[in-house]
Scaffold this motif. Structure first.
Motif, PDB file in Angstrom:
ATOM      1  N   GLN A   6       0.827  -1.201   0.000  1.00  0.00           N
ATOM      2  CA  GLN A   6       0.000   0.000   0.000  1.00  0.00           C
ATOM      3  C   GLN A   6       0.866   1.257   0.000  1.00  0.00           C
ATOM      4  N   LEU A  17      -0.318  -2.055 -12.650  1.00  0.00           N
ATOM      5  CA  LEU A  17      -1.638  -2.068 -13.282  1.00  0.00           C
ATOM      6  C   LEU A  17      -1.542  -2.107 -14.804  1.00  0.00           C
ATOM      7  N   ILE A  25     -11.205  -7.270 -18.998  1.00  0.00           N
ATOM      8  CA  ILE A  25     -11.642  -5.949 -18.550  1.00  0.00           C
ATOM      9  C   ILE A  25     -12.284  -6.010 -17.165  1.00  0.00           C
ATOM     10  N   ALA A  26     -12.735  -7.202 -16.754  1.00  0.00           N
ATOM     11  CA  ALA A  26     -13.299  -7.331 -15.408  1.00  0.00           C
ATOM     12  C   ALA A  26     -12.216  -7.112 -14.352  1.00  0.00           C
ATOM     13  N   SER A  27     -11.014  -7.627 -14.603  1.00  0.00           N
ATOM     14  CA  SER A  27      -9.923  -7.436 -13.639  1.00  0.00           C
ATOM     15  C   SER A  27      -9.556  -5.963 -13.505  1.00  0.00           C
ATOM     16  N   LEU A  29     -11.549  -3.453 -13.985  1.00  0.00           N
ATOM     17  CA  LEU A  29     -12.649  -2.790 -13.291  1.00  0.00           C
ATOM     18  C   LEU A  29     -12.578  -3.059 -11.787  1.00  0.00           C
ATOM     19  N   ARG A  30     -12.320  -4.330 -11.418  1.00  0.00           N
ATOM     20  CA  ARG A  30     -12.252  -4.671  -9.998  1.00  0.00           C
ATOM     21  C   ARG A  30     -11.073  -3.975  -9.320  1.00  0.00           C
ATOM     22  N   ALA A  31      -9.945  -3.886 -10.045  1.00  0.00           N
ATOM     23  CA  ALA A  31      -8.757  -3.244  -9.470  1.00  0.00           C
ATOM     24  C   ALA A  31      -9.044  -1.781  -9.137  1.00  0.00           C
ATOM     25  N   SER A  32      -9.941  -1.170  -9.898  1.00  0.00           N
ATOM     26  CA  SER A  32     -10.203   0.251  -9.665  1.00  0.00           C
ATOM     27  C   SER A  32     -10.975   0.471  -8.358  1.00  0.00           C
ATOM     28  N   LEU A  33     -11.464  -0.604  -7.751  1.00  0.00           N
ATOM     29  CA  LEU A  33     -12.203  -0.466  -6.495  1.00  0.00           C
ATOM     30  C   LEU A  33     -11.350  -0.775  -5.271  1.00  0.00           C
ATOM     31  N   VAL A  34     -10.075  -1.078  -5.484  1.00  0.00           N
ATOM     32  CA  VAL A  34      -9.228  -1.464  -4.363  1.00  0.00           C
ATOM     33  C   VAL A  34      -9.023  -0.292  -3.407  1.00  0.00           C
ATOM     34  N   CYS A  35      -8.707   0.865  -3.949  1.00  0.00           N
ATOM     35  CA  CYS A  35      -8.606   2.074  -3.118  1.00  0.00           C
ATOM     36  C   CYS A  35      -8.662   3.296  -4.019  1.00  0.00           C
ATOM     37  N   LYS A  36      -8.774   4.446  -3.389  1.00  0.00           N
ATOM     38  CA  LYS A  36      -8.926   5.698  -4.144  1.00  0.00           C
ATOM     39  C   LYS A  36      -7.750   5.950  -5.091  1.00  0.00           C
ATOM     40  N   TRP A  38      -5.714   3.752  -6.536  1.00  0.00           N
ATOM     41  CA  TRP A  38      -5.791   2.878  -7.715  1.00  0.00           C
ATOM     42  C   TRP A  38      -6.876   3.361  -8.666  1.00  0.00           C
ATOM     43  N   LEU A 334     -14.551   5.039 -13.561  1.00  0.00           N
ATOM     44  CA  LEU A 334     -15.642   5.206 -12.592  1.00  0.00           C
ATOM     45  C   LEU A 334     -15.777   6.652 -12.137  1.00  0.00           C
TER      46      LEU A 334
END
Lengths: 341, 174
Positions: A6, A17, A25-27, A29-36, A38, A334
């Motif tokens: 972190q 990344l 593309i799902a990976s 998208l999910r990575a973008s939710l890990v933290c602000k 990212w 997002l």
């Protein structure tokens, strides 16, 4: 455990990344939710540009299928080949002409009339935006001399160094129109610029109708003509914003050669349809440099890998009459999406 | 091993340089291997690191430095060939096998390695570790990624955002 990762500086997070595979593309998208942090990196313009530079070839995300049904008329429908939010993206009343680097060129198809050769729209299914183009400046051409067949391509307006429209989402693009009139042996060219919002002057000159399909390479369209070794190269000129015709005569070195013959009947999965004839098989297109062609047999869409001879069934729908392969880089936006709404 | 072209004045023997880690351990290594680092290459070209001097690396501890040098020594011959255009398929396969095994290590070491590769500007190593971490992220949910990389538990606000996201983008979580 100490949260060492972190503490990684943003520059190195970006390096990590960047190496997520573009077809997954799902990976992304999910990575973008890990933290602000990212999320900010992934939705940034510079990441989008670097990501497409790093991977170079945009991955195949799906097809735009042109569908006709008695109940709903003509529809351009996005059919993803990988999990994606775009599975229900439709544009009723339109058909896809072609797609380049994430943008789809659509032609209006009114339900009970023939296609309107005049009405076009550019659609970005990834961000759900569309740009209707003004009508082609064909008013000055008498109707019997108007182009009877035509072809259109899209280019990036950002300059010759950029051949990837997706690095400028919603950014400038060009639409190149090339039309032909059988009876009068006329060829027409015209260029639409999204920056100017207009078509430039319509050029016409003498030329018979070329063999289809034409080949787009970089900013140039290659046309070959029946029964000759004649190849014409139409190149977009970034200075004059017009079309240059580079070869104006027979090119002795340029000709088509047959490289191999593929027995598709034996390579495609057995058809469960009744009465299959060779005329039921249609080649829809190919990916530049990727050795993949797209086929339709009756109501089924296949991709066919020329290297491995492997056919993959992509989609089945009775009403498909053709389809355009869709390749694009997707980076999750997002934060961007929520600020632009 | 290929004859080093940069072994100036050393009668054909490979020129050696000394690197000193943050905890004062001295590493003697061929200049060709150390030169995989863009930063060290400049110092070495200036004639530094030879004799009893040594090049101090205050940001890299001895455990990390020995790992970094293991990578550099393995990759130096290929790098000397300019990306090894004439390397055999066997050589390339061997390097690939080495790389795969090399990054099969604890995450804290991966972290130290990517930091060192960044500081010392060793592009190949930085890229190798970044790819490894990307592979660890692939296919995981945001929460799994946080756990894998040892992030602290999300704040209630972050958790709520993740949940909302899962609802909105169900396809990405199937």
């Amino acid at each position: 455990m100490a949260a060492l990762m972190q503490m990684l500086m943003e520059e190195l997070v970006e390096e990590i990344l960047l190496r997520l595979p573009p077809e997954d593309i799902a990976s992304l998208l999910r990575a973008s939710l890990v933290c602000k942090i990212w999320q900010r990196i992934l939705s940034g313009r510079s990441f989008r540009r670097r990501y497409s530079e790093f991977h170079q070839k945009p991955p195949m995300l799906g097809f735009i299928c042109n569908v006709f049904s008695v109940n709903h008329g003509y529809i351009a429908r996005f059919v993803p080949t990988a999990p994606s939010s775009l599975s229900h993206a439709n544009r009723p009343g339109w058909r896809a002409v072609n797609a380049h680097h994430g943008l789809v060129l659509l032609n209006r198809m009114p339900r009970h009339y023939s296609p309107r050769d005049n009405e076009f729209m550019v659609w970005d299914p990834m961000i759900g935006e569309q740009w209707e183009l003004p009508k082609l400046p064909l008013d000055s051409v008498p109707s019997y001399k108007k182009p009877s067949v035509w072809n259109m391509s899209m280019l990036c307006a950002a300059g010759t160094t950029c051949n990837n429209l997706r690095c400028h989402p919603g950014g400038p693009f060009l639409v190149v129109f090339v039309g032909f009139n059988f009876n009068h042996s006329k060829m027409f060219t015209c260029v639409y610029s999204s920056q100017a919002g207009t078509w430039n002057h319509l050029n016409s000159f003498d030329r018979t109708v070329p063999l289809a399909p034409s080949v787009l390479a970089g900013n140039a369209l290659y046309l070959s003509f029946p029964n000759t070794s004649y190849v014409e190269v139409l190149k977009y000129n970034t200075d004059t914003h017009g079309i240059d015709r580079e070869h104006d005569g027979p090119d002795r070195d340029a000709r088509w050669e047959q490289s191999r013959v593929i027995e598709l009947e034996t390579l495609l999965p057995a058809a469960d349809d009744r009465c299959l004839t060779s005329t039921d098989m249609i080649m829809l297109g190919f990916t530049e440099g990727a050795n993949v062609i797209y086929l339709r047999r009756n109501s089924t869409l296949f991709t066919f890998d020329l290297k491995s001879n492997l056919a993959t069934k992509v989609y089945e729908a009775r009403e498909i009459y053709n389809a355009v392969p869709y390749m694009a880089f997707y980076t999750p936006a997002l934060g961007v999406a929520s600020t632009s709404q | 091993m290929a004859a080093p072209e940069s072994g100036d004045g050393n009668n054909g023997a490979a020129r050696m340089v000394t690197l000193i880690s943050s905890d004062n351990t001295r590493f003697e290594v061929e200049a060709a291997a150390a030169s995989l680092s863009q930063t060290l290459q400049l110092t070495i070209l200036d004639g530094g690191g030879g004799g009893g001097d040594g090049i101090p690396l205050p940001n890299v501890d001895s455990a990390t430095l020995s790992k970094v040098l293991e990578y550099c020594i393995k990759h130096a011959p290929a790098a000397a060939n300019g990306g090894a255009p004439n390397a055999t398929a066997v050589d390339r396969a061997e390097l690939e096998r080495f790389d795969n095994e090399f990054v099969n290590i604890d995450q804290s070491v991966l972290y130290s390695l990517i930091m060192a590769a960044h500081n010392l500007e060793i592009e190949g190593l930085q890229s190798l570790v970044a790819k490894k971490v990307a592979d660890m992220i692939k296919g995981k949910s945001p929460m799994e990624i946080r756990r894998t990389l040892g992030f602290p538990d999300p704040t209630p606000e972050e958790q709520a955002e993740m949940n909302a996201h899962m609802l909105e983008y169900g396809w990405a979580y199937e």
